[in-house]
Design an enzyme around this catalytic site. Sequence first.
Site, PDB file in Angstrom:
ATOM      1  N   HIS A 104      35.705  53.446  -6.340  1.00 17.59           N
ATOM      2  CA  HIS A 104      34.519  53.917  -7.068  1.00 17.59           C
ATOM      3  C   HIS A 104      33.879  55.072  -6.304  1.00 17.59           C
ATOM      4  CE1 HIS A 104      31.260  53.549  -9.954  1.00 17.59           C
ATOM      5  NE2 HIS A 104      30.407  53.695  -8.953  1.00 17.59           N
ATOM      6  N   GLU A 434      21.863  34.488 -32.263  1.00 17.75           N
ATOM      7  CA  GLU A 434      22.363  33.276 -32.915  1.00 17.75           C
ATOM      8  C   GLU A 434      23.866  33.344 -33.196  1.00 17.75           C
ATOM      9  OE1 GLU A 434      21.078  30.386 -34.648  1.00 17.75           O
ATOM     10  OE2 GLU A 434      19.155  30.443 -33.621  1.00 17.75           O
ATOM     11  N   ARG A 619      21.113  30.189 -23.814  1.00 19.85           N
ATOM     12  CA  ARG A 619      21.413  31.445 -24.500  1.00 19.85           C
ATOM     13  C   ARG A 619      20.974  32.581 -23.579  1.00 19.85           C
ATOM     14  NH1 ARG A 619      18.659  31.571 -30.018  1.00 19.85           N
ATOM     15  NH2 ARG A 619      20.251  30.061 -30.619  1.00 19.85           N
TER      16      ARG A 619
END
EC number: 2.1.2.13
Length: 660
Positions: A104, A434, A619
């Site tokens: 990188h 959802e 979630r």
Amino acid sequence: MKTVVFAYHDMGCLGIEALLAAGYEISAIFTHTDNPGEKAFYGSVARLAAERGIPVYAPDNVNHPLWVERIAQLSPEVIFSFYYRHLICDEILQLAPRGAFNLHGSLLPKYRGRAPLNWVLVNGETETGVTLHRMVKRADAGAIVAQLRVAIAPDDIAITLHHKLCHAARQLLEQTLPAIKHGNILEIAQRENEATCFGRRTPDDSFLEWHKSASVLHNMVRAVADPWPGAFSYVGNQKFTVWSSRVHPHASKAQPGSVISVAPLLIACGDGALEIVTGQAGDGITMQGSQLAQTLGLVQGSRLNSQPACAARRRTRVLILGVNGFIGNHLTERLLREDHYEVYGLDIGSDAISRFMNHPHFHFVEGDISIHSEWIEYHVKKCDVVLPLVAIATPIEYTRNPLRVFELDFEENLRIIRYCVKYRKRIIFPSTSEVYGMCSDKYFDEDHSNLIVGPVNKPRWIYSVSKQLLDRVIWAYGEKEGLQFTLFRPFNWMGPRLDNLNAARIGSSRAITQLILNLVEGSPIKLIDGGKQKRCFTDIRDGIEALYRIIENAGNRCDGEIINIGNPENEASIEELGEMLLASFEKHPLRHYFPPFAGFRVVESSSYYGKGYQDVEHRKPSIRNARRCLDWEPKIDMQETIDETLDFFLRTVDLTDKPS
């Protein structure tokens, strides 16, 4: 030692040469086809592989199961990536028992992401470097194996710094590859609290904003000088490129963008002045600044601008369906704060947007999307960007009115999507967190996480699958018919004007509004199934800023992307949310107007939501796409959001009949 290599650019070529010099056996090389719109000043990995007799491939999607299987058949002991432009999936990384390593072009953990060479110059850094690190699922986040520092001189431009980094990379690989081969390396974990991340740059990102300081603009010129596309500005509608510049500490009262002199060509900035040393008008030839001024017809006092004059006069027209809703009204406020948007909105009510009614660039019609189809089609055709925000998005309605949820959330929105396809308009579609359903991943990832829902006899999932199917339809229209789209997935946005207390009284509101109603009325706070379910709560201001950046779409980076917008640091259970809300309520100056706290009460989900409900235990979003595409990070702490949301709702309560 057998290896598979993913490589591109000069760094890819020197990485391959270093591996061969260190005695590695390269079984295959994966690279990219050259972009015809990109100036190819760098070495060809494909040509090098062919000359060395190494099989080389350039698949569109190396993470496809067929390619994963082909790489598995090569049985690599170790994998290397040298400036390969796509993320490599975890399934491939796990194929190499000795691990996978990436080169990188920065001193990690600083400047993770794309184009670190250009970003360090844009930001005026005086030092950068190269890092070899172990590859993990998250981009540029694995343990550091080796680093070399590179000083950035004041006169360095992108190409000179590129050559310095290539030289440093050769040194680093010569020193480190033998150690990896013999299993003799020391790895140091990256410090996450020091990490910074930057997204992909495109030619359109390099316009010169004259209100900024001369040093900032000079750094932009350095960062994208030839062979990169160059920093640019406009005289009227004539574009010109600045190839080299100098900073002048010129004290001038001239407006930023004004020509102070033409020999030398000196431009007033927000602070100081910028001398354009060399430049190019349109697609012409490179010339010195004074000749460029003559070519462009510049005189002292002429004004430059960051975009074509015709574009500056034309506001972007944004159509928001559901403009009175939580997201719609906050987004309208953010767009009208700028002076280059015209907002057209439709909704069945107007209480939340009444503050915009007299704004000259806000146009509202009260109506229903299922009735006003002709108005909607006309305005889709008229506008540039379409946001269909109308949806039933409260969990109790999924079990109470599943067919209405399907009709509104799916059928009505599908019609709008087809209008966008028909008139070739950009759509920014509100997907939902959802759609991930009962996914078990620690972080829900837009590109890799499975979307898992319950059985058909659980109607609670009708909202999730309606949204998911629309996501897939939009994606297919993008692939097959060129629809310009972005899907965004909000994760539990909160703030003022989220629902209202009347909606909470009939159970048709989000969690925090329901909890506030319980406090206002002195009724017990109901914890569904104990309230242990965890969510990541996001302040509406953070969410809207991300959505605004999607609309801005700098460099078209958001096209065809799915972007989670949430705050993974603000994770709390519903029970913890209730406790934080209660503590804020007890300290509020209006507290004495309301009844005593009635306590918490645990209830079963079936008794609250009805038959057919299932909950989700956690979630948490991955926000790597938001970081990459939007240069966005959520900033606002959950407690601040709770305090402001509570204060807003308490001040909407009629206190005239409350005891003082």
